[in-house]
Design a protein around this motif. Sequence first.
Motif, mmCIF file in Angstrom:
data_model
loop_
_atom_site.group_PDB
_atom_site.id
_atom_site.type_symbol
_atom_site.label_atom_id
_atom_site.label_comp_id
_atom_site.label_asym_id
_atom_site.label_seq_id
_atom_site.Cartn_x
_atom_site.Cartn_y
_atom_site.Cartn_z
ATOM 1 N N GLN A 1 6.207 6.130 -12.208
ATOM 2 C CA GLN A 1 5.949 5.861 -13.741
ATOM 3 C C GLN A 1 5.535 7.296 -14.352
ATOM 4 O O GLN A 1 5.059 7.167 -15.715
ATOM 5 C CB GLN A 1 4.494 5.146 -13.600
ATOM 6 N N GLY A 2 5.683 8.150 -13.564
ATOM 7 C CA GLY A 2 5.309 9.821 -14.242
ATOM 8 C C GLY A 2 3.769 9.820 -14.551
ATOM 9 O O GLY A 2 3.466 10.607 -15.248
ATOM 10 N N ASP A 3 3.030 8.869 -13.889
ATOM 11 C CA ASP A 3 1.427 8.992 -13.937
ATOM 12 C C ASP A 3 0.858 10.276 -13.196
ATOM 13 O O ASP A 3 0.016 9.897 -12.152
ATOM 14 C CB ASP A 3 0.750 7.613 -13.777
ATOM 15 N N TYR A 4 1.097 11.524 -13.435
ATOM 16 C CA TYR A 4 0.715 12.524 -12.484
ATOM 17 C C TYR A 4 -0.729 12.967 -12.745
ATOM 18 O O TYR A 4 -1.268 13.355 -11.665
ATOM 19 C CB TYR A 4 1.744 13.820 -12.875
ATOM 20 N N LEU B 1 0.236 -2.278 -8.320
ATOM 21 C CA LEU B 1 -0.233 -1.043 -8.821
ATOM 22 C C LEU B 1 -1.561 -1.088 -9.145
ATOM 23 O O LEU B 1 -2.507 -0.363 -8.688
ATOM 24 C CB LEU B 1 0.538 -0.506 -10.090
ATOM 25 N N ARG B 2 -2.141 -2.080 -9.838
ATOM 26 C CA ARG B 2 -3.413 -2.241 -10.163
ATOM 27 C C ARG B 2 -4.172 -2.551 -8.906
ATOM 28 O O ARG B 2 -5.374 -2.010 -8.867
ATOM 29 C CB ARG B 2 -3.491 -3.483 -11.063
ATOM 30 N N CYS C 1 1.322 6.404 -4.366
ATOM 31 C CA CYS C 1 1.968 7.786 -4.816
ATOM 32 C C CYS C 1 3.360 7.485 -5.136
ATOM 33 O O CYS C 1 3.837 8.127 -6.350
ATOM 34 C CB CYS C 1 1.673 8.683 -3.583
ATOM 35 N N VAL C 2 4.148 6.486 -4.569
ATOM 36 C CA VAL C 2 5.340 6.461 -4.976
ATOM 37 C C VAL C 2 5.625 5.766 -6.281
ATOM 38 O O VAL C 2 6.354 6.082 -6.921
ATOM 39 C CB VAL C 2 6.163 5.605 -3.980
ATOM 40 N N GLU D 1 -5.682 13.345 -9.319
ATOM 41 C CA GLU D 1 -7.157 12.998 -9.170
ATOM 42 C C GLU D 1 -7.132 11.959 -7.604
ATOM 43 O O GLU D 1 -8.095 12.328 -6.851
ATOM 44 C CB GLU D 1 -7.732 12.337 -10.148
ATOM 45 N N LEU D 2 -6.331 11.262 -7.728
ATOM 46 C CA LEU D 2 -6.407 10.221 -6.502
ATOM 47 C C LEU D 2 -6.143 11.105 -5.092
ATOM 48 O O LEU D 2 -6.763 10.754 -4.119
ATOM 49 C CB LEU D 2 -5.480 8.969 -6.383
#
Length: 395
Positions: free
Chosen positions: A180-183, A132-133, A174-175, A188-189
């Motif tokens: 993670q629920g980081d909407y 992810l990072r 995106c998946v 923004e991305l």
Amino acid sequence: MEKDKDVLKVRMLGEFSMTYGEKPLQIKRKTTSKVFQLLQILLYSGENGISRSRLLKYLFGCDAEGDLSANLRVTVYHLRRLLRELELPAEEYIRTIGGRYFFVSSFPVKVDVLDFERLVKESEGKPREEQLRILKEASRFRDVFLPALSGEEWVAVAEAHHQRKYFECMEKLCVLMKEQGDYKELLELCARAAAVYPFDEWQLWQMDCLIALNRLGEAMELYEKTTAMYFEELAVRPSERMLAYFHELSRRMHPDISGFDEIRELLREKRSVDGAYDCSLPSFLDTYRILSRNMARSGQTIYLMLCTLVDGRKKKQKKEPFRQAADHLAETIQEALRQGDIYTRYNKSQFLILLSGIRQEELMIVMDRLDSHFRKKEKAGQFWTSYRVSSIAEL
């Protein structure tokens, strides 16, 4: 660790530029010239270099005439002169090894598009958090590859490759972020991705985020803006996925209505308008399907009409006259038809109309009435309309 002052940073995603240390290199020649293309090809080829035959093809094309080897030698000579004019250490830079050409320097060279590919490859097989990072870092490289040279074959190939890799990177990202629920950050991305690639449906991910954040009004506004852009720029209707988002938005826009009076107020038209009823494409599709089911029981005849705006001069038109004519056609349909008729805009140049309670012999009268109203609005006669009609029962 290498210090920035010893690094040549090259930007190839977007407008081409080079920075050595903290100082931008002043380029006094056209960056679209053959000399600069040679530099860009060598920088893009990285440590693998590029074969002489491929370099000749990219620089001069398959159909070029004359002594191409001599042309290449002259181009290399001029490139070495150009590099000496830049504020770089005095080095050879252009080298030929085993029939391949390389850009070689004593200091590190960082090319943005190559850094992006390195990060994407590095993310493979990594644990979830690490992947992810890395993908977040890679998503920063989101611009188009050398847009000023988009007509060159090698640039088109490189851009197609970069776009595919970037889309793969974003889909994975995106998946992971949705899980993670980081909407907020994902929103923004995807907005940045949509700004660069507006016709690749990154707006769907944006709407997904807005729905999850319960920002339904913004999601509906984005849907309407996106479908209008598709109509105007591509002359296509929204995809099935986008229509599905519209239905989800419509379902959630008015939750938990308790009283019958409130429901009745919600169903009532907000303004009284004579003429045909204008609705969105998803609403038109639902209405069509309901009427199709009810036709056998009601015995009512219903016709589907496709009305197409045609350029009478058969020339490529500027956007504004065509857009204005399409608006006039929409006004014509609304004004010339009855209140019981329903219409929607299907794409940039076409409208769908449901005509109910009408006999087949009356269809020509409807078309004549539409033509008459339209000609009053489009007096120059540059645009005209064509029609196709079929009974719902025959579809």
